[in-house]
Design a protein around this motif. Sequence first.
Motif, PDB file in Angstrom:
ATOM      1  N   TRP A 180       0.830  -1.013   0.053  1.00 42.91           N
ATOM      2  CA  TRP A 180       0.116   0.247  -0.276  1.00 42.91           C
ATOM      3  C   TRP A 180       0.374   1.521  -0.174  1.00 42.91           C
ATOM      4  O   TRP A 180       1.133   1.404   1.094  1.00 42.91           O
ATOM      5  N   CYS A 181       0.777   2.275  -1.376  1.00 49.48           N
ATOM      6  CA  CYS A 181       1.574   3.160  -1.628  1.00 49.48           C
ATOM      7  C   CYS A 181       3.068   3.321  -0.592  1.00 49.48           C
ATOM      8  O   CYS A 181       3.854   4.038  -0.757  1.00 49.48           O
TER       9      CYS A 181
ATOM     10  N   SER B  87      -8.295   4.570  -3.767  1.00 41.65           N
ATOM     11  CA  SER B  87      -7.914   3.429  -3.914  1.00 41.65           C
ATOM     12  C   SER B  87      -9.000   2.363  -2.495  1.00 41.65           C
ATOM     13  O   SER B  87      -8.646   1.253  -2.665  1.00 41.65           O
TER      14      SER B  87
ATOM     15  N   ASN C 169      -3.563   8.211  -0.011  1.00 41.59           N
ATOM     16  CA  ASN C 169      -3.842   7.474  -1.290  1.00 41.59           C
ATOM     17  C   ASN C 169      -4.588   8.617  -0.998  1.00 41.59           C
ATOM     18  O   ASN C 169      -5.964   9.101  -1.123  1.00 41.59           O
ATOM     19  N   THR C 170      -5.305   8.256  -2.432  1.00 40.72           N
ATOM     20  CA  THR C 170      -6.801   8.519  -2.577  1.00 40.72           C
ATOM     21  C   THR C 170      -8.253   7.546  -1.967  1.00 40.72           C
ATOM     22  O   THR C 170      -7.950   6.289  -1.498  1.00 40.72           O
TER      23      THR C 170
ATOM     24  N   ASN D  70     -11.606   0.667  -3.772  1.00 36.68           N
ATOM     25  CA  ASN D  70     -10.725  -0.237  -4.306  1.00 36.68           C
ATOM     26  C   ASN D  70     -10.918  -1.759  -3.719  1.00 36.68           C
ATOM     27  O   ASN D  70     -10.833  -2.908  -4.716  1.00 36.68           O
TER      28      ASN D  70
ATOM     29  N   HIS E 149      -2.795   6.737  -6.527  1.00 32.19           N
ATOM     30  CA  HIS E 149      -4.059   6.153  -6.605  1.00 32.19           C
ATOM     31  C   HIS E 149      -3.546   4.507  -6.642  1.00 32.19           C
ATOM     32  O   HIS E 149      -2.859   4.257  -7.853  1.00 32.19           O
ATOM     33  N   ILE E 150      -5.047   3.828  -5.928  1.00 31.16           N
ATOM     34  CA  ILE E 150      -4.495   2.507  -5.933  1.00 31.16           C
ATOM     35  C   ILE E 150      -5.350   1.604  -7.074  1.00 31.16           C
ATOM     36  O   ILE E 150      -6.550   1.363  -5.456  1.00 31.16           O
ATOM     37  N   ASP E 151      -5.004   1.249  -7.489  1.00 26.63           N
ATOM     38  CA  ASP E 151      -5.731   0.075  -8.661  1.00 26.63           C
ATOM     39  C   ASP E 151      -5.266  -1.379  -8.331  1.00 26.63           C
ATOM     40  O   ASP E 151      -4.308  -1.357  -9.005  1.00 26.63           O
TER      41      ASP E 151
END
Length: 308
Positions: free
Chosen positions: A42-43, A222, A218-219, A225, A82-84
Amino acid sequence: MGRSNMSDRIEFPSGDGRCVGILTRPGSARTPLPLVIMAGGWCYTKEVVMPHYGRFFEELGYATLRFDYRRFGESSGEPRQHIDPWSQIEDYRSALSYAETLQDIDKDRTGLWGISYSGGHVLIVAAIDPRPAFAISTIPVVDGFQTMRRCHGEPGFARLNRMILEDRRQRFAGKAGGYMAMSTDKPNEIMSAWPFPHVFEGFQKIQQEEAPRHEHRNTIESVENLTQYVVSPYCKRIVETPVLMTLAAGDNITSADLEAEAFNAITNPNKQFASIGGIDHMSIYTNREHLGKVAAVQAKWLHGVLAR
């Protein structure tokens, strides 16, 4: 005396952008080299703990490729942070494609390493892509909904869902999505993805000492998701790829019982489950002795797999 390791900055295309990575080749090893492809959770950027794990593989004569996902670190892409997960899974597969172009890399001994969120990613890639020769999954996130619900507790999870819904409405209205902290030292006052003060303190130290590109945010999307992310159904499709899953015994962040359930779903009997005591989820980032316990188990297992 053998030559020292050689590290090169590399780039490869993935989806709508480019990923930047560091390829390290042991100088004294014989080619073609086995390769361990590594990406963060994450990040995380490629500077976060991966070099420390990578050294254990490099000491065995294996090359390592650690890279930044799109929208992180040196890699391209917007919005930043942004985490996709499916985009990140595609980046792993693009890294496999890049490795196929390298003349001194053994394509039949190229595999994947992941930690936390990417610990789940490598299991999915092993299920949907025939190329990985192995998958090493470290303290993996395997069920985003249950993980967030447990980490935040019922009141906090309700607040989190309200934030996610409001962000969705904002994006539907044509506005940019919002951001939230990755973690915080004031979880009762500030909403974050991972509401643990020790996570915040640990990553502040990591950022100051070795990973200046790390952004502790993070967004909001995210997290939305993440709540849709489930690994176990893919584990049933891992029928040939050798897998090692290493856990922190009693992990209360990614939850050892969820991880064990995903491991049990792996069809391939060539798998190993290592639950390591005396460590926790965060200590294998911040405590070099604890990190070494995990990395030593992984390196020994991988040496056995590639020697067959």
